[in-house]
Design a protein around this motif. Structure first.
Motif, PDB file in Angstrom:
ATOM      1  N   GLN A 146      -5.703 -26.057  70.356  1.00 28.57           N
ATOM      2  CA  GLN A 146      -6.157 -26.427  69.010  1.00 28.57           C
ATOM      3  C   GLN A 146      -5.540 -27.772  68.611  1.00 28.57           C
ATOM      4  OE1 GLN A 146      -5.738 -23.179  66.296  1.00 28.57           O
ATOM      5  NE2 GLN A 146      -6.313 -24.373  64.502  1.00 28.57           N
TER       6      GLN A 146
ATOM      7  N   ASP B 281     -10.138 -24.080  72.429  1.00 32.56           N
ATOM      8  CA  ASP B 281      -9.708 -23.757  71.058  1.00 32.56           C
ATOM      9  C   ASP B 281     -10.074 -24.913  70.136  1.00 32.56           C
ATOM     10  OD1 ASP B 281      -8.539 -22.751  68.794  1.00 32.56           O
ATOM     11  OD2 ASP B 281      -6.615 -22.270  69.739  1.00 32.56           O
ATOM     12  N   GLU B 282     -11.137 -24.752  69.398  1.00 29.80           N
ATOM     13  CA  GLU B 282     -11.656 -25.738  68.445  1.00 29.80           C
ATOM     14  C   GLU B 282     -11.918 -27.095  69.101  1.00 29.80           C
ATOM     15  OE1 GLU B 282     -10.184 -25.754  64.502  1.00 29.80           O
ATOM     16  OE2 GLU B 282      -9.482 -23.690  64.579  1.00 29.80           O
TER      17      GLU B 282
ATOM     18  N   THR C 139      -6.382 -17.915  67.826  1.00 28.53           N
ATOM     19  CA  THR C 139      -5.487 -18.622  68.757  1.00 28.53           C
ATOM     20  C   THR C 139      -4.472 -17.659  69.359  1.00 28.53           C
ATOM     21  OG1 THR C 139      -5.773 -20.708  67.583  1.00 28.53           O
ATOM     22  CG2 THR C 139      -3.802 -20.514  68.956  1.00 28.53           C
TER      23      THR C 139
HETATM   24 MG   LIG Z   1      -6.301 -21.208  65.685  1.00 30.56          MG
END
Ligand SMILES: [Mg+2]
Ligand SMILES: Nc1ncnc2c1ncn2[C@@H]1O[C@H](COP(=O)(O)OP(=O)(O)OP(=O)(O)O)[C@@H](O)[C@H]1O
Length: 279
Positions: free
Chosen positions: A101, A192-193, A60
């Motif tokens: 995220q 992000d994820e 991240t």
């Molecule tokens: Mg992360």
């Protein structure tokens, strides 16, 4: 959706594709901790690139360096052959968009309004146009609404246009964030994820959605812990460990690299029983 229109910069040897993003020796230091340490990465148009690594590896933080949220301690990032502008808003205008995220939506706004927020970075209306609702403002508002509805349909949320985003199930909120990012007309999308908290069915749908986004001509950089998802999806994968690139290569190579397996599950302790050394 506009197809990516990257100017030909530096084609990757043999790839026939244009270089979109080039990060060189990026380091991000927090006090004594090098969260990202000398990371280099190239992304070309039409590629899906994975970024994996254990918790705290710096994934991240690296995204934050690419998107102008952090100014790297050292190293450089070029996007479409130019140095990255210093502000996230300018990075978005250059054609790089992201999701977070921890989902960041406007919870008291509807799904449609959330996507329209993404669209505003492409409108030219000024305060005077808006206050007096001048023709340019009205025209841009109509176009932004139509485009945002199209994008909601693209991610499968057309029925929820008027639902407050906080009332959407978790998986739908993730898709809504992707629609909002797409509304900025990116050439490169950073996720992000994107499947965190999704069930297997939703994860498969997210996979299909990312392929469809790639087919529009965008490049995608995706962080995920779900290895099946990553290796189904990605052309190339970077594995980050303690801030450094441990391995980079095609999915099938990275997947079978013992260093990657070790980074995730640790070195197996081999206990040789007496008289069993050859077993
Ligand atoms: Mg992360
Ligand atoms: N703003 C910050 N200030 C200080 N340390 C930070 C900051 N942001 C991240 N870190 C530290 O940098 C390291 C990398 O964090 P980062 O969030 O980038 O990891 P990650 O690979 O995304 O992990 P995860 O898979 O858990 O999301 C961690 O040790 C984290 O505590």
């Amino acid at each position: 959706m506009d197809a990516a229109t990257a100017t030909t910069v530096d084609a990757a040897p043999g790839s026939g594709k244009d270089l979109l993003l080039s990060a060189t020796d990026v380091t991000m230091q927090f006090g004594g901790l090098k969260a990202v340490n000398d990371v280099s990465m190239q992304i070309h148009t039409g590629e899906i690139v994975g970024l994996i690594g254990p918790n705290g590896a710096g994934k991240t933080t690296f995204f934050n360096c690419l998107t102008g949220l952090y100014k790297p301690t050292s190293g450089s990032v070029e996007f479409i052959g130019r140095p990255l502008p210093p502000r996230p808003r300018k990075v978005v205008r250059e054609g790089m968009a992201r999701t977070f995220q921890n989902i960041r939506l406007f919870h008291n706004m509807t799904a449609l309004e959330n996507v329209m927020v993404g669209r505003y970075c492409r409108t030219k209306t000024n305060a005077i146009d808006a206050i007096f609702r001048l023709p340019r403002h009205r025209r841009e508002e109509r176009e932004a609404t139509a485009r945002s509805r199209e994008l909601l349909a693209f991610v499968g949320l057309e029925k929820h246009a008027d639902t407050l985003s906080r009332n959407l199930p978790y998986g739908d909120q993730r898709r809504l964030e992707i629609a909002r990012a797409l509304a900025t007309d990116p050439k490169l999308l950073l996720l992000d994820e994107p499947t965190a908290g999704m069930n297997p069915q939703e994860t498969r749908e997210a996979e299909d959605l990312i392929f469809r986004i790639r087919d529009l001509g965008l490049a995608i950089l995706v962080i995920e812990h779900d290895m099946r998802f990553i290796f189904n999806l990605c052309d190339r994968v970077y594995c980050l460990v303690r801030g450094e690139v441990l391995v980079e290569g095609p999915g099938e190579v990275v997947q079978n690299d013992p260093r990657v397996i070790e980074a995730y599950i640790g070195t197996p302790q081999i206990v040789e029983e007496e008289g069993n050394a050859d077993a």
